[in-house]
Design a protein around this motif. Sequence first.
Motif, PDB file in Angstrom:
ATOM      1  N   TRP A 194       0.706  -1.222   0.061  1.00 35.75           N
ATOM      2  CA  TRP A 194       0.106  -0.089   0.197  1.00 35.75           C
ATOM      3  C   TRP A 194       0.778   1.317   0.001  1.00 35.75           C
ATOM      4  O   TRP A 194       0.335   2.540  -0.198  1.00 35.75           O
ATOM      5  CB  TRP A 194      -0.869  -0.009   1.227  1.00 35.75           C
ATOM      6  N   ASP A 195       2.075   1.161   0.557  1.00 34.38           N
ATOM      7  CA  ASP A 195       2.972   2.447   0.565  1.00 34.38           C
ATOM      8  C   ASP A 195       3.827   2.703  -0.753  1.00 34.38           C
ATOM      9  O   ASP A 195       4.577   3.757  -0.857  1.00 34.38           O
ATOM     10  CB  ASP A 195       3.743   2.303   1.916  1.00 34.38           C
ATOM     11  N   ALA A 250       3.312   4.329  -3.205  1.00 37.05           N
ATOM     12  CA  ALA A 250       3.322   5.880  -3.801  1.00 37.05           C
ATOM     13  C   ALA A 250       3.946   6.578  -3.272  1.00 37.05           C
ATOM     14  O   ALA A 250       4.549   7.817  -3.552  1.00 37.05           O
ATOM     15  CB  ALA A 250       1.850   6.288  -3.731  1.00 37.05           C
ATOM     16  N   PRO A 299       0.501  12.108  -2.846  1.00 38.13           N
ATOM     17  CA  PRO A 299       0.232  11.209  -1.754  1.00 38.13           C
ATOM     18  C   PRO A 299      -0.191  11.417  -0.234  1.00 38.13           C
ATOM     19  O   PRO A 299       0.756  12.382   0.106  1.00 38.13           O
ATOM     20  CB  PRO A 299       1.358   9.953  -1.809  1.00 38.13           C
ATOM     21  N   ARG A 320      -0.425  10.475   3.204  1.00 40.55           N
ATOM     22  CA  ARG A 320       0.100   9.180   4.025  1.00 40.55           C
ATOM     23  C   ARG A 320      -1.084   8.848   4.805  1.00 40.55           C
ATOM     24  O   ARG A 320      -1.133   7.498   4.885  1.00 40.55           O
ATOM     25  CB  ARG A 320       1.251   9.684   5.052  1.00 40.55           C
ATOM     26  N   GLU A 334      -4.147   8.783   4.210  1.00 38.78           N
ATOM     27  CA  GLU A 334      -5.028   8.183   3.331  1.00 38.78           C
ATOM     28  C   GLU A 334      -4.522   6.712   2.903  1.00 38.78           C
ATOM     29  O   GLU A 334      -5.382   5.762   3.300  1.00 38.78           O
ATOM     30  CB  GLU A 334      -5.459   8.858   2.340  1.00 38.78           C
ATOM     31  N   LEU A 335      -3.209   6.806   2.668  1.00 33.48           N
ATOM     32  CA  LEU A 335      -2.570   5.484   2.414  1.00 33.48           C
ATOM     33  C   LEU A 335      -2.528   4.526   3.374  1.00 33.48           C
ATOM     34  O   LEU A 335      -2.749   3.310   3.418  1.00 33.48           O
ATOM     35  CB  LEU A 335      -1.262   5.913   1.892  1.00 33.48           C
ATOM     36  N   GLU A 336      -2.362   5.095   4.867  1.00 28.82           N
ATOM     37  CA  GLU A 336      -2.177   4.181   5.954  1.00 28.82           C
ATOM     38  C   GLU A 336      -3.674   3.436   6.236  1.00 28.82           C
ATOM     39  O   GLU A 336      -3.610   2.380   6.395  1.00 28.82           O
ATOM     40  CB  GLU A 336      -1.927   5.058   7.137  1.00 28.82           C
ATOM     41  N   PHE A 339      -5.851   3.133   3.724  1.00 24.09           N
ATOM     42  CA  PHE A 339      -5.830   2.076   2.674  1.00 24.09           C
ATOM     43  C   PHE A 339      -5.213   0.696   2.980  1.00 24.09           C
ATOM     44  O   PHE A 339      -5.695  -0.336   2.758  1.00 24.09           O
ATOM     45  CB  PHE A 339      -5.492   2.563   1.412  1.00 24.09           C
ATOM     46  N   GLY A 340      -4.018   0.754   3.993  1.00 28.27           N
ATOM     47  CA  GLY A 340      -3.388  -0.390   4.277  1.00 28.27           C
ATOM     48  C   GLY A 340      -3.897  -1.279   5.272  1.00 28.27           C
ATOM     49  O   GLY A 340      -3.632  -2.445   5.342  1.00 28.27           O
TER      50      GLY A 340
END
Length: 310
Positions: A200-201, A203, A218, A220, A222-224, A226-227
């Motif tokens: 997931w990280d 990007a 990106p 972070r 939001e990505l976390e 998603f993770g």
Amino acid sequence: MPLQSDGSWAGQVAFVTGGVSGIGLGIAQALSDAGMRLALSYRNEQYRDHAAAWFAQHGREEPLFVKLDVTDRAGFGAAADAVEAHFGAVHVLVNNAGVSVFGPTDEASYADYDWIMGVNFGGVVNGLVSFLPKIKAATGKRHVVNVASMAAYLSGPQAGIYTASKFAVRGLTESLRYNLAPHGIGCSLMCPGLTRTNAWDSALKRPGDFAGSGFAEPDRAELEQFGTAFALGMDPYEVGRKTMAGMDTNAGLILTHPEFADDFAEIYRDSLAALPDEPAPDGRLEIERLRREANRAAAAGKAIGLGDLT
């Protein structure tokens, strides 16, 4: 219940790209269970050390670790030479390394296409060009596994370029299988679903050469978030064991997750419904018959030329 190899791979040499974390490490562990000797590519030193510790703790031979950017063609060629020089032969290639980068396709830049396609598809191409001559020259049981994703079948609004890269790997692998059969080399497309990895990280690790993204910067947090979905995924070691089981039977397609039956049924229904309801002329029917016959012959080990298709 653990899946066990039939043991016929013992002593064979495998090269796994991105083999020190996530799915790549899970596959490497399963190959080691089957008695294979390993060379693993890596980019992150911490992940390499973690992988080395697993092999040491389990009393396994330490893999040959090869630092490699899979988009570096010269580096890939040097890696292939190094693996052959170290072990004497190469029998198995697992093209696993990839990036999971998402964003609306209508906003993508050239840099987005070049980076994602360059790693996910170009990295597979580089592996094949660099290693296939050495695998063909080796003896005994040999195999190529190209790791794609369920995105090789399922598209979505945030995954256009990623999906394109995986569709490309799928098409390449399905065709390559016919080409490798006459050489006695197996070939599998492996399409995992949600797996417990840190993919997931991706990007957040964008190379400077591809900085000009059309996607939003990106986030972070939001990505976390998603993770958290990845945390629900399958253990990479289980994915690896299922991959090994597919290699044992020379399965053309290895699907590791059971939860996609509805999706495949929908693809099947929609595809059949899209076919025109009308008769086809005899000439076209004959060409398609020859194509199917050639495919069956290729799968059985016959080298097929253009003359076999008309």
